[in-house]
Design a protein around this motif. Structure first.
Motif, PDB file in Angstrom:
ATOM      1  N   MET B 319      10.649 -12.088   1.293  1.00  0.00           N
ATOM      2  CA  MET B 319       9.410 -12.032   0.191  1.00  0.00           C
ATOM      3  C   MET B 319       8.345 -12.867   1.167  1.00  0.00           C
ATOM      4  SD  MET B 319      10.040 -13.058  -2.106  1.00  0.00           S
ATOM      5  CE  MET B 319       9.622 -13.649  -4.151  1.00  0.00           C
ATOM      6  N   LYS B 321       7.568 -11.031   3.532  1.00  0.00           N
ATOM      7  CA  LYS B 321       6.895  -9.667   3.878  1.00  0.00           C
ATOM      8  C   LYS B 321       5.360  -9.630   2.594  1.00  0.00           C
ATOM      9  CE  LYS B 321      10.617  -8.046   6.746  1.00  0.00           C
ATOM     10  NZ  LYS B 321      11.633  -6.945   6.696  1.00  0.00           N
ATOM     11  N   VAL B 322       6.291  -9.713   2.005  1.00  0.00           N
ATOM     12  CA  VAL B 322       5.890  -8.945   0.761  1.00  0.00           C
ATOM     13  C   VAL B 322       4.423  -9.451   0.332  1.00  0.00           C
ATOM     14  CG1 VAL B 322       5.803  -9.231  -1.920  1.00  0.00           C
ATOM     15  CG2 VAL B 322       7.634  -8.244  -0.709  1.00  0.00           C
ATOM     16  N   GLN B 324       1.923 -11.092   3.069  1.00  0.00           N
ATOM     17  CA  GLN B 324       1.411 -10.654   4.258  1.00  0.00           C
ATOM     18  C   GLN B 324       0.825  -9.095   3.346  1.00  0.00           C
ATOM     19  OE1 GLN B 324       4.763 -11.358   7.397  1.00  0.00           O
ATOM     20  NE2 GLN B 324       2.582 -11.075   8.600  1.00  0.00           N
ATOM     21  N   ASP B 325       1.720  -8.228   2.624  1.00  0.00           N
ATOM     22  CA  ASP B 325       1.045  -7.061   2.454  1.00  0.00           C
ATOM     23  C   ASP B 325       0.086  -7.409   0.517  1.00  0.00           C
ATOM     24  OD1 ASP B 325       2.679  -5.770   3.825  1.00  0.00           O
ATOM     25  OD2 ASP B 325       3.869  -5.413   2.547  1.00  0.00           O
ATOM     26  N   THR B 327      -3.542  -8.429  -1.152  1.00  0.00           N
ATOM     27  CA  THR B 327      -4.689  -8.302  -0.442  1.00  0.00           C
ATOM     28  C   THR B 327      -4.827  -9.548  -0.046  1.00  0.00           C
ATOM     29  OG1 THR B 327      -5.637  -8.768  -2.743  1.00  0.00           O
ATOM     30  CG2 THR B 327      -5.031  -6.609  -2.064  1.00  0.00           C
ATOM     31  N   VAL B 328      -6.288 -10.095   0.687  1.00  0.00           N
ATOM     32  CA  VAL B 328      -7.217 -11.819   0.355  1.00  0.00           C
ATOM     33  C   VAL B 328      -7.239 -12.617  -1.281  1.00  0.00           C
ATOM     34  CG1 VAL B 328      -8.912 -13.136   1.194  1.00  0.00           C
ATOM     35  CG2 VAL B 328      -8.052 -11.159   2.593  1.00  0.00           C
ATOM     36  N   LEU B 329      -7.585 -11.229  -1.172  1.00  0.00           N
ATOM     37  CA  LEU B 329      -7.628 -11.682  -2.882  1.00  0.00           C
ATOM     38  C   LEU B 329      -6.084 -13.176  -3.556  1.00  0.00           C
ATOM     39  CD1 LEU B 329      -9.701 -12.097  -5.750  1.00  0.00           C
ATOM     40  CD2 LEU B 329      -8.946  -9.735  -6.246  1.00  0.00           C
ATOM     41  N   GLY B 367     -18.506 -17.518   2.941  1.00  0.00           N
ATOM     42  CA  GLY B 367     -17.937 -16.262   3.523  1.00  0.00           C
ATOM     43  C   GLY B 367     -17.090 -15.703   2.737  1.00  0.00           C
ATOM     44  N   GLN B 369     -16.090 -13.416  -0.292  1.00  0.00           N
ATOM     45  CA  GLN B 369     -16.287 -13.019  -1.227  1.00  0.00           C
ATOM     46  C   GLN B 369     -15.925 -12.934  -2.763  1.00  0.00           C
ATOM     47  OE1 GLN B 369     -14.577  -8.456   0.071  1.00  0.00           O
ATOM     48  NE2 GLN B 369     -16.838  -7.633  -1.851  1.00  0.00           N
ATOM     49  N   PHE B 371     -15.249 -12.139  -6.237  1.00  0.00           N
ATOM     50  CA  PHE B 371     -14.755 -10.952  -7.275  1.00  0.00           C
ATOM     51  C   PHE B 371     -15.229 -11.268  -9.166  1.00  0.00           C
ATOM     52  CE2 PHE B 371     -12.289 -11.129  -3.634  1.00  0.00           C
ATOM     53  CZ  PHE B 371     -12.931  -9.061  -2.708  1.00  0.00           C
ATOM     54  N   GLN B 372     -14.961  -9.908  -9.760  1.00  0.00           N
ATOM     55  CA  GLN B 372     -15.310 -10.490 -11.382  1.00  0.00           C
ATOM     56  C   GLN B 372     -13.712 -10.607 -11.929  1.00  0.00           C
ATOM     57  OE1 GLN B 372     -17.767  -9.559 -13.624  1.00  0.00           O
ATOM     58  NE2 GLN B 372     -19.174 -10.298 -11.709  1.00  0.00           N
ATOM     59  N   VAL B 375     -11.210  -8.187 -12.367  1.00  0.00           N
ATOM     60  CA  VAL B 375     -10.877  -7.559 -10.744  1.00  0.00           C
ATOM     61  C   VAL B 375      -9.593  -9.080 -10.446  1.00  0.00           C
ATOM     62  CG1 VAL B 375     -11.356  -6.862  -8.133  1.00  0.00           C
ATOM     63  CG2 VAL B 375     -12.582  -6.047 -10.101  1.00  0.00           C
ATOM     64  N   GLU B 387       6.783 -10.126  -9.186  1.00  0.00           N
ATOM     65  CA  GLU B 387       8.203 -10.940  -8.899  1.00  0.00           C
ATOM     66  C   GLU B 387       7.805 -11.985  -8.395  1.00  0.00           C
ATOM     67  OE1 GLU B 387      11.452  -9.878 -10.602  1.00  0.00           O
ATOM     68  OE2 GLU B 387      10.990  -8.133 -11.390  1.00  0.00           O
ATOM     69  N   PRO B 426      -9.910 -14.528   5.876  1.00  0.00           N
ATOM     70  CA  PRO B 426     -11.169 -15.367   6.998  1.00  0.00           C
ATOM     71  C   PRO B 426     -10.773 -16.601   7.264  1.00  0.00           C
ATOM     72  CG  PRO B 426     -11.613 -14.610   4.703  1.00  0.00           C
ATOM     73  CD  PRO B 426     -10.209 -13.507   5.220  1.00  0.00           C
TER      74      PRO B 426
END
Lengths: 437, 438
Positions: B319, B321-322, B324-325, B327-329, B367, B369, B371-372, B375, B387, B426
């Motif tokens: 879990m 690992k998932v 960590q994959d 995105t920052v958002l 600092g 970002q 987003f809309q 997104v 999941e 960040p």
């Protein structure tokens, strides 16, 4: 072992997947006649899972069948698909029959035993998470297929989600796992740079690799935090690169003028970030507010606003909001603060509440300035709003009468806000969530 | 040199993957043997259940291509097949609950295994019941002494219990109870409560003979358990010296065995194995572990490090690992969900709440970002696709997706761990993960 030319060429064509290629190579039945029963490959979308498996099987010349489970919505289709591929069955175009008719696992296994040369072969099931929604015996059976068929078949499951989501009472065999991690920023840059030849052939002017790399790092600095999906990033980078090149093509600046190019592309990138995954052209009008494109009659707009108010205000606030002279003086700031709720309990965050037809009409007349007769035309508009799915029925009634049923408003705040604007109505004034602001 | 090494690896793979020897159940083995033998010789009907933990070697494996495969039932059957009258006096019918998912299939398979296909072929059966009746009639022909005995082996017995009305089980047990053709029914399962799954009328016909394969070294002390496992490892990994079949030269084999001996004495190695036993001391777990180690070897001898690395991988949480994959958002949204469930005591959340919490954070920190909404909604849906969150109710059509309620499926600890491990976040996000005050 690692010096196998196949592995080397694979590593060349699929960069940044070296350790995964090595791991898989060790697991595949190519080298000796011992194969392991099942391998589970897990990793985020577009991390090269299927690409690595497919090209490796192809290059090692191992007999294999690759089936995507999204295509197989019943087990019959799945079984027949696998059998067709394993038996190299070719369809007769005039009479397309599968290799064998196969309804259940028992027939499948007996047919599988009938196909020659399946020893040391590999069965790849892509999108394996779908197996959980199929017959309960499929997943355990595929995990122990060697045991059931007495053939040396390795089953490779490919999926986005972790294996622990597959556990149920009959999953007793744990496959060996290979994890495909997401590419990091440098790796993405490296892989996207492979696009160079394609991009160059498309472009009207000449440029070198470093120029393209510069563009990509600019591009990634905007997109990386929102998206790490390689396919999507590649599509986006191609779309935006033509726009990046535009000033150069139009001879407004030179290739080396990176500041001008950056100033030109920054707003474009920002705009296209908004349409990530949507695959629409930013310049077209598609993205404009849906509220503007939807032409509703004047009263229907009022009805919709009334419905929104009815859904997002509680009944007990109605009197306070819609009766103009309650005789009470307005409350002090302290009282309002005491009443204001935490953000998570706001009606606008909890979703629409159902309301009755009577309440809708009452609010409609309260917010409408002029007097309008209660007639058929008005009622028709309510049913057309329901038809347009702007209102939804929340109780399942007989559907014959408008009243006696409960409705919910099915539009977002942004939508209703711009609709209200077109009829010059300040909706925030009438929402209990915003009144105290 | 390398080629020789491959032979060793091949031998070890063979030894571990194909070896299903079931040690230490001699008493149970004898019991089953006697049972089957009585059916064979005296024409007694019997029924029994063999119950044991998963993958302890009870299963029936078709063993025509490798003579290493010896499971408990196989061993018994092999002994039985040595008897003269086995071929003439007995029919073996093997059914598996995974394959024969309903009684119709089971019956079809039974018919072909009893080689009654040609008898059935000419007949047209109106219903399932008729077919079954006919087959049973075939069994019933002749009296007790004349008819052939049939041994039914039902694997994954618990799955047969879910068949409609348990018709097959009822009829089989009924035959075994009444004076008809002699049959012996041996059910194999891992469920201890399997008797409770039987219907009353089926249960009353069952002989209630249950044979349990219990783990036998439950009383031994901790150090004994370690010794036991070390001995097993040696069994699995030692390469026989001077074997012609292996095609290796002796020096390499000796070298391998020497390194194995050294390894087994190593204190660090013992610690690793002790840790493994503490997690799970089943035989299958040990085998899986060794297989992974063997598959990792690339022309080198065994070292503690390889085992240590494999143990670390075993203890790793997929879990994380998932996470960590992401995105920052997406990670920001997960963190905001974590704060939500901490503040509201595991109450469910919807997109609107998470969105507002994230926007508040993004606005407060220059600092981060921003987003809309579209997104962010897409990112939210991606999280749902992985999941990491799951919808509470499935009435999708009624409510807009922004207001659908979800619950978080990862723990705050896992989130913090993932935040700690992922690089390039960040600093604001890292701080926010630890404290909801921004």
């Amino acid at each position: 072992m690692a010096t196998d030319p196949v592995v080397l060429s694979l590593k060349q064509s699929l960069p940044c997947r070296d350790s995964q290629i090595d791991q898989l190579y060790n697991l595949l039945p190519g080298k000796d006649d011992i194969s392991i029963p099942s391998v589970y490959i897990c990793g985020a979308a577009s991390t090269g899972k299927s690409a690595v498996v497919t090209s490796m099987l192809h290059k090692l010349e191992i007999k294999h069948a690759i089936v995507n489970l999204v295509e197989c919505y019943t087990s019959k289709i799945l079984f027949e698909n696998i059998l067709n591929k394993f038996s190299d069955h070719t369809f007769d175009p005039t009479n397309p029959l599968p290799y064998a008719k196969c309804d259940n696992l028992m027939d499948f296994i007996s047919h599988l035993k009938g196909i020659n040369g399946l020893d040391k072969s590999v069965l790849v099931l892509d999108k394996a998470e779908e197996l959980r929604h199929m017959d309960a015996n499929l997943l355990p059976a595929f995990l122990r297929i060697t045991e059931l068929t007495n053939l040396n078949i390795t089953v490779i499951l490919i999926s986005d989600i972790v294996f622990e989501k597959y556990y149920n009472k009959s999953t007793d065999v744990e496959p060996l796992k290979v994890y495909f991690p997401q590419y990091n920023k440098d790796e993405l840059l490296e892989i996207l740079t492979l696009d160079f030849d394609y991009v160059k052939s498309e472009a009207a002017i000449d440029f070198d690799v470093d120029f393209y790399k510069n563009y990509l790092s600019l591009f990634l600095s905007v997109f990386y935090r929102a998206c790490r999906d390689l396919c999507e990033l590649r599509y986006m980078s191609r779309v935006n690169f033509t726009k990046y090149l535009q000033p150069v093509v139009q001879k407004q600046c030179s290739v080396s003028d990176s500041m001008v190019l950056w100033r030109n592309i920054a707003p474009v990138l920002k705009n296209s970030l908004e349409v990530l995954y949507l695959r629409v052209d930013v310049t077209s009008d598609q993205m404009n507010n849906a509220a503007h494109s939807l032409e509703l009659p004047y009263y229907a707009k009022y009805l919709l606003v009334a419905a929104y108010l009815a859904s997002y205000n509680s009944t007990k606030d109605d009197k306070k909001i819609f009766v103009r002279n309650t005789g009470k003086k307005s409350k002090s700031v302290r009282e309002i603060k005491a009443k204001s709720k935490v953000s998570e309990q706001l009606n606008t965050q909890l979703g629409p509440k159902p309301f009755t037809f009577d309440r809708l009409l009452a609010i409609f007349y309260a917010i409408l300035e002029e007097k309008v007769g209660f007639n058929n035309n008005l009622l028709v508009q309510v049913s057309s709003l329901v038809e347009l799915r702007l209102l939804v029925l929340s109780t399942v009634g007989d559907g014959t009468s408008l009243d006696g049923q409960k409705y919910k408003c099915n539009v977002s705040f942004d939508f209703i806000h711009s609709t209200a604007k077109t009829i010059g109505f300040n909706i925030k004034k009438y929402l209990s969530d915003f009144r105290h602001l | 040199m390398e080629n020789n090494f491959n032979h060793i690896i091949k031998h070890l793979k063979q030894n571990i993957l194909k070896n299903r020897t079931c040690y230490g159940y001699e008493k149970e083995e004898q019991q089953i043997y006697d049972l089957l033998e009585r059916t064979l010789d005296c024409g007694e009907s019997n029924s029994a259940l063999l119950i044991g933990p998963r993958r302890c070697g009870k299963t029936l494996v078709n063993n025509n291509n490798s003579n290493l495969v010896i499971s408990l039932v196989n061993k018994v059957l092999e002994q039985l097949q040595l008897k003269d009258n086995f071929q003439t006096d007995c029919i073996l019918v093997k059914l598996n609950g995974l394959i024969h998912t309903d009684d119709r299939l089971a019956l079809k398979s039974t018919t072909s295994q009893m080689q009654l296909d040609n008898v059935v072929d000419g007949k047209v059966f109106g219903t399932f019941a008729e077919n079954l009746a006919f087959l049973l009639e075939c069994l019933r022909t002749g009296d007790k002494c004349k008819s052939k005995s049939v041994i039914f082996i039902l694997e994954a017995f618990d799955l047969f219990c879910s068949h409609h009305n348990q018709t097959l089980l009822y009829n089989l047990f009924d035959v075994s109870q009444s004076a008809q053709a002699p049959i012996c029914i041996l059910g194999i399962t891992c469920r201890l409560d399997v008797i409770e799954l039987l219907e009353k009328r089926v249960k009353s016909r069952f002989s209630h003979r249950q044979i349990f394969l219990l783990p036998h070294d439950s009383q031994t002390s901790k150090s004994d358990a370690l010794e036991d496992v070390l001995r097993k490892i040696e069994d699995y990994l030692r390469v026989p010296e001077g074997s012609v079949k292996l095609k290796t030269n002796d020096t390499l084999t000796k070298q391998w065995n020497k390194s194995l001996t050294n390894l087994l004495k190593d204190k660090k190695f013992k610690n690793v194995i002790q840790r493994l036993i503490d997690i799970d001391n089943s035989e299958s777990m040990l085998k899986d572990f060794l297989v992974k180690v063997i598959f990792q070897l690339n022309g080198e001898n065994l070292t503690v490090d390889i085992f240590q690395k494999q143990l670390n991988m075993l203890e790793e949480d997929d879990m994380i690992k998932v996470l960590q994959d992401l995105t920052v958002l997406e990670l920001c949204l997960i963190i905001s969900m974590k704060h939500h469930i901490e503040i509201y005591d595991n109450n469910p959340m919807n997109f609107e709440m998470i969105y507002n919490r994230f926007i508040k954070f993004a606005n407060a920190n220059a600092g981060v970002q921003n987003f809309q909404r579209a997104v962010i909604l897409k990112a939210f849906e991606h999280i749902q696709g992985l999941e990491l969150i799951s919808m509470l109710s499935n009435t999708t059509s009624k409510v807009q997706k922004e207001y659908q309620f979800f619950k978080l499926l990862v723990t705050p600890r896992q989130i913090l761990e993932a935040v700690k491990k992922s690089s390039g976040l960040p600093t604001e996000v890292t701080q926010w993960a630890h404290s909801s005050l921004t």
